[in-house]
Design an enzyme around this catalytic site. Structure first.
Site, PDB file in Angstrom:
ATOM      1  CG  ASN A  13      -1.741   1.104   1.438  1.00 15.86           C
ATOM      2  OD1 ASN A  13      -1.798   2.117   0.416  1.00 15.86           O
ATOM      3  ND2 ASN A  13      -2.195   1.594   2.660  1.00 15.86           N
ATOM      4  CD1 TRP A  14       4.011   1.182  -2.597  1.00 21.68           C
ATOM      5  CD2 TRP A  14       3.854   2.428  -4.503  1.00 21.68           C
ATOM      6  NE1 TRP A  14       4.860   0.559  -3.344  1.00 21.68           N
ATOM      7  CE2 TRP A  14       4.751   1.364  -4.760  1.00 21.68           C
ATOM      8  CE3 TRP A  14       3.864   3.453  -5.666  1.00 21.68           C
ATOM      9  CZ2 TRP A  14       5.452   0.992  -5.808  1.00 21.68           C
ATOM     10  CZ3 TRP A  14       4.532   2.915  -6.791  1.00 21.68           C
ATOM     11  CH2 TRP A  14       5.645   1.825  -6.922  1.00 21.68           C
ATOM     12  CE  LYS A  15       0.002   3.432   4.704  1.00 21.87           C
ATOM     13  NZ  LYS A  15       0.082   3.465   6.174  1.00 21.87           N
ATOM     14  CG  HIS A  99      -5.788   2.432   4.920  1.00 21.31           C
ATOM     15  ND1 HIS A  99      -5.328   3.269   5.819  1.00 21.31           N
ATOM     16  CD2 HIS A  99      -4.756   1.247   4.638  1.00 21.31           C
ATOM     17  CE1 HIS A  99      -3.896   3.047   6.226  1.00 21.31           C
ATOM     18  NE2 HIS A  99      -3.584   1.833   5.685  1.00 21.31           N
ATOM     19  CD  GLU A 101      -2.798   5.899   6.293  1.00 24.18           C
ATOM     20  OE1 GLU A 101      -2.799   5.892   5.414  1.00 24.18           O
ATOM     21  OE2 GLU A 101      -2.034   5.445   7.082  1.00 24.18           O
ATOM     22  CD  GLU A 171      -3.598  -2.199   7.253  1.00 22.67           C
ATOM     23  OE1 GLU A 171      -2.665  -2.394   6.777  1.00 22.67           O
ATOM     24  OE2 GLU A 171      -4.209  -1.152   6.949  1.00 22.67           O
ATOM     25  N   GLY A 177       2.422   2.436  10.619  1.00 20.94           N
ATOM     26  CA  GLY A 177       3.306   3.745  10.349  1.00 20.94           C
ATOM     27  C   GLY A 177       4.257   3.980  11.760  1.00 20.94           C
ATOM     28  CB  SER A 217       5.032  -1.530  12.017  1.00 18.89           C
ATOM     29  OG  SER A 217       4.602  -0.044  12.089  1.00 18.89           O
ATOM     30  N   GLY A 238       2.783  -0.895   4.239  1.00 17.33           N
ATOM     31  CA  GLY A 238       3.057   0.445   3.883  1.00 17.33           C
ATOM     32  C   GLY A 238       4.466   0.728   3.503  1.00 17.33           C
ATOM     33  N   GLY A 239       4.963   1.222   4.563  1.00 18.81           N
ATOM     34  CA  GLY A 239       6.346   1.690   4.477  1.00 18.81           C
ATOM     35  C   GLY A 239       7.359   0.720   3.690  1.00 18.81           C
TER      36      GLY A 239
END
Ligand code: PGA
Length: 259
Positions: A13-15, A99, A101, A171, A177, A217, A238-239
Site C-alpha cells: 500500500n503505497w499511500k 483503510h 486513514e 490493521e 506507520g 509496520s 505500507g512503508g
C-alpha cells in the site's frame, strides 16, 4: 498461513508516495530481483495516477496492480472520484477499501466501505477490506466487538458465491506507520477471530478459504514470524513496500512451511 486451503497474499500500500516516473523506476528494480517461486500472490496498490505506469511495467509479471480507494457509484457528478469500472479498464486487479486513514481522515463509514466492497466485487476487482482498532479501543477491551462490527457491516449483502473473492486486512491503527508491530500472538488472535466471524456469517468452508492479512509496520525483519501464524495469510505493507529489496524480503518470508 495455510496454503492448502487459501491463498497467501503479499500486498503493498503505497499511500500518497511516488510519482509515475518513480513508479516506473521502482518496478524496473523490483522485476530485477523478484523471486521466481510462486508461493504467494503479489499486489501493489498505488496512487491513481501511478496505475498506468505500474500496469505497463508489470504486464508480463505475476504482480497484480491495485488502487487505494474507489467510489461505489458507477459514474456521474462526483468530482475527483474514480469508479470501479475505470480501475478495471486501467488494468487494476485489486482495490484497498476502508483503510483506517480513509476512515479517520475522510470520514468513511462502515456503510461506505460496504457499498465500495459490493461495487468492487460487481466490477470484478478483488477488494482488500481493512479493519482495525484504535489503541483506546484495545485498552478498553473492545477490540473483538469493534472488529466484529466492522466485518459484519462491511460484508453486508456480499453473496455466498463472492465471499472468497474478498481479502480482509487486519490493521491495528496503533501499529500503522509507528514501528509498533502487533506481536504475532496479538495479530493471530484477531485474525483467528475474524475468521470465526466469517464462519458464522457464511460457512466453515468459506472461512477456511478466505485470506486474512495483517498490516501495521510489517517489514523484512518481522514478516517471517507474523506469516508463520496459522490465520495470517499475508500482509498489507505500507512503508516497507516502497523499497524493492524490503518488499522482496517479505515475499520471501512467505516461502515457509505452513500448518
Ligand atoms: P505500514 O502501513 O506498513 O507503513 O505500517 C500499513 C498500512 O497502512 O497499510
Amino acid at each position: 498461513m495455510n496454503r492448502k486451503y487459501r491463498k497467501t497474499v503479499i500486498a503493498g500500500n503505497w499511500k500518497m508516495n511516488k510519482t509515475p516516473s518513480e513508479t516506473k523506476e521502482f518496478m524496473t528494480q523490483l522485476k530485477s530481483i523478484m523471486p521466481k517461486g510462486r508461493w504467494c500472490d503479489i499486489a501493489l496498490c498505488v496512487p491513481a495516477v501511478c496505475i498506468p505506469a505500474a500496469v505497463r511495467a508489470m504486464r508480463e509479471t505475476r504482480v497484480g496492480i491495485g488502487a487505494e480507494n474507489c467510489n461505489a457509484k458507477a459514474s456521474g457528478a462526483y468530482t475527483g472520484e474514480i469508479a470501479t469500472n475505470m480501475l478495471v479498464d486501467a488494468g487494476c486487479k485489486y482495490v484497498i477499501i476502508g483503510h483506517s486513514e480513509r476512515r479517520e481522515m475522510y470520514g468513511e463509514t462502515d456503510a461506505d466501505v460496504n457499498a465500495k466492497v459490493l461495487a468492487a466485487l460487481e466490477a470484478g476487482l478483488t477488494p482488500i477490506m481493512c479493519c482495525g482498532e484504535t489503541l483506546q479501543q484495545r485498552e478498553a477491551g473492545i477490540t473483538a466487538e469493534h472488529i466484529t462490527m466492522q466485518i459484519k457491516l462491511g460484508l453486508a449483502g456480499v453473496p455466498e458465491d463472492k465471499i472468497r473473492k474478498v481479502i480482509i486486512a487486519y490493521e491495528p491503527i496503533w501499529a500503522i506507520g509507528t514501528g509498533l508491530t502487533a506481536t504475532p500472538e496479538q495479530a493471530e488472535e484477531v485474525c483467528e477471530m475474524i475468521r470465526s466471524v466469517v464462519r458464522k456469517l457464511y460457512s466453515s468452508k468459506n472461512a477456511r478459504a478466505i485470506s486474512i492479512l495483517y498490516g501495521g509496520s510489517m517489514n523484512d525483519k518481522n514478516a517471517y514470524e507474523l506469516l508463520a501464524q496459522p490465520d495470517i495469510d499475508g500482509g498489507l505493507i505500507g512503508g516497507a513496500s516502497l523499497v524493492p529489496e524490503k518488499f522482496v524480503k517479505i515475499i520471501e518470508a512467505a516461502n515457509q512451511p505452513t500448518v
